[in-house]
Design a protein around this motif. Sequence first.
Motif, short mmCIF file in Angstrom:
data_model
loop_
_atom_site.label_atom_id
_atom_site.label_comp_id
_atom_site.label_asym_id
_atom_site.label_seq_id
_atom_site.Cartn_x
_atom_site.Cartn_y
_atom_site.Cartn_z
N LEU A 154 0.61 -1.27 0.18
CA LEU A 154 0.01 0.01 -0.18
C LEU A 154 1.00 1.16 -0.15
O LEU A 154 0.37 2.37 -0.36
CB LEU A 154 -0.99 0.14 1.24
CG LEU A 154 -1.90 1.25 1.34
CD1 LEU A 154 -2.78 1.44 -0.17
CD2 LEU A 154 -2.77 1.17 2.58
N GLY A 155 1.95 1.13 0.81
CA GLY A 155 3.08 2.26 0.76
C GLY A 155 3.39 2.69 -0.67
O GLY A 155 3.46 3.68 -1.04
N LYS A 156 3.81 1.69 -1.38
CA LYS A 156 4.19 1.77 -2.71
C LYS A 156 3.00 2.50 -3.69
O LYS A 156 3.29 3.32 -4.33
CB LYS A 156 4.89 0.48 -3.35
CG LYS A 156 5.41 0.50 -4.74
CD LYS A 156 5.73 -0.73 -5.40
CE LYS A 156 6.73 -0.58 -6.58
NZ LYS A 156 6.01 0.24 -7.66
N ALA A 157 2.05 1.92 -3.35
CA ALA A 157 0.85 2.33 -4.23
C ALA A 157 0.53 3.76 -4.22
O ALA A 157 0.35 4.58 -5.17
CB ALA A 157 -0.41 1.43 -4.03
N ILE A 158 0.45 4.31 -2.93
CA ILE A 158 0.23 5.69 -2.42
C ILE A 158 1.40 6.31 -2.97
O ILE A 158 1.06 7.47 -3.63
CB ILE A 158 0.05 5.97 -0.94
CG1 ILE A 158 -1.18 5.11 -0.43
CG2 ILE A 158 0.13 7.32 -0.69
CD1 ILE A 158 -1.29 5.16 0.97
N SER A 159 2.67 6.11 -2.94
CA SER A 159 3.87 6.91 -3.40
C SER A 159 3.67 7.10 -5.01
O SER A 159 4.07 7.90 -5.60
CB SER A 159 5.13 6.35 -2.87
OG SER A 159 5.07 6.12 -1.45
N ASP A 160 3.47 5.88 -5.46
CA ASP A 160 3.39 6.01 -7.04
C ASP A 160 2.29 6.73 -7.52
O ASP A 160 2.56 7.74 -8.26
CB ASP A 160 3.37 4.53 -7.63
CG ASP A 160 4.59 3.76 -7.57
OD1 ASP A 160 5.42 4.15 -7.24
OD2 ASP A 160 4.33 2.56 -7.51
N ALA A 161 1.30 6.69 -6.59
CA ALA A 161 0.16 7.68 -7.30
C ALA A 161 0.54 9.15 -6.98
O ALA A 161 -0.06 10.11 -7.90
CB ALA A 161 -1.13 7.34 -6.39
N LEU A 162 1.08 9.31 -6.09
CA LEU A 162 1.72 10.93 -5.73
C LEU A 162 2.56 11.26 -6.75
O LEU A 162 2.53 12.54 -7.21
CB LEU A 162 2.04 10.99 -4.29
CG LEU A 162 1.24 11.08 -2.86
CD1 LEU A 162 2.05 10.81 -1.68
CD2 LEU A 162 0.35 12.10 -3.16
N ALA A 163 3.22 10.36 -6.89
CA ALA A 163 4.72 10.45 -8.05
C ALA A 163 3.93 10.88 -9.53
O ALA A 163 4.21 11.98 -10.20
CB ALA A 163 5.57 9.43 -8.22
N TYR A 164 2.85 10.08 -9.89
CA TYR A 164 2.26 10.40 -11.15
C TYR A 164 1.58 11.83 -11.19
O TYR A 164 1.20 12.28 -12.38
CB TYR A 164 1.36 9.32 -11.33
CG TYR A 164 1.99 8.14 -12.01
CD1 TYR A 164 2.35 8.16 -13.26
CD2 TYR A 164 2.10 6.91 -11.31
CE1 TYR A 164 3.10 7.05 -13.93
CE2 TYR A 164 2.93 5.76 -11.86
CZ TYR A 164 3.29 6.17 -13.25
OH TYR A 164 3.97 4.74 -13.74
N THR A 165 1.15 12.26 -10.08
CA THR A 165 0.58 13.71 -10.19
C THR A 165 1.62 14.85 -10.32
O THR A 165 0.97 15.86 -10.60
CB THR A 165 -0.16 14.00 -8.84
OG1 THR A 165 0.82 13.97 -7.77
CG2 THR A 165 -1.15 12.90 -8.34
#
Length: 199
Positions: free
Chosen positions: A163-174
């Motif tokens: 979940l930590g990776k998913a949240i971080s990746d989502a933030l990075a894509y913004t």
Amino acid sequence: MKNWKMREIVVMSVISVVFAVIYLLSTHASNIAAGFFGRMSYEPIYGIWFIVSVIAAYIIQKPGAALVSEIIAAFVECLLGNPSGPMVILIGIAQGIGAEAVFLATRWRIYTLPVLLLSGMGSSVTSFIYDLFVSGYSVLNPGLLTVMLLIRLVSGALLAGLLGKAISDALAYTGVLNGMALGKELKKKKKQVNQDAGI
């Protein structure tokens, strides 16, 4: 935290404060659940209390990010009124050490999904050791302890690592993490994809 940029410190601090609030809410919710279902009810969601160490480390990718972010989150959680009081800071240190140890083993160079999963599991191990000596887990049946540890390991891997990776990746894509190591890594990947596609 030598060679850290001010922006990295600010980003880590903001993330830590946000998750301190989430940690506190999770604590209250789990305490209510424990009142009905017993101590075992903590274990499936235990990984949520490790997530800031994974996110901060993955985003910033520098020594100390996992440990310091957990300490900051625990300190803020204490100020917000965690039922454990100042002891929550010791808990945060124990959790942060477990995650940081995994990144240390890679010399802070590898931030793939398997490493992030292992960092969540590292926090599971060190927090469980803390609970054995401080929270009274040592008096429990060995069979029960084994089951609790296994559940916590899975929780750490999924709720903190995955979940930590998913949240971080989502933030990075913004694009909000463009100045961070993860953001720069994403930009390189996008550039490579465009070059491969002839764009």
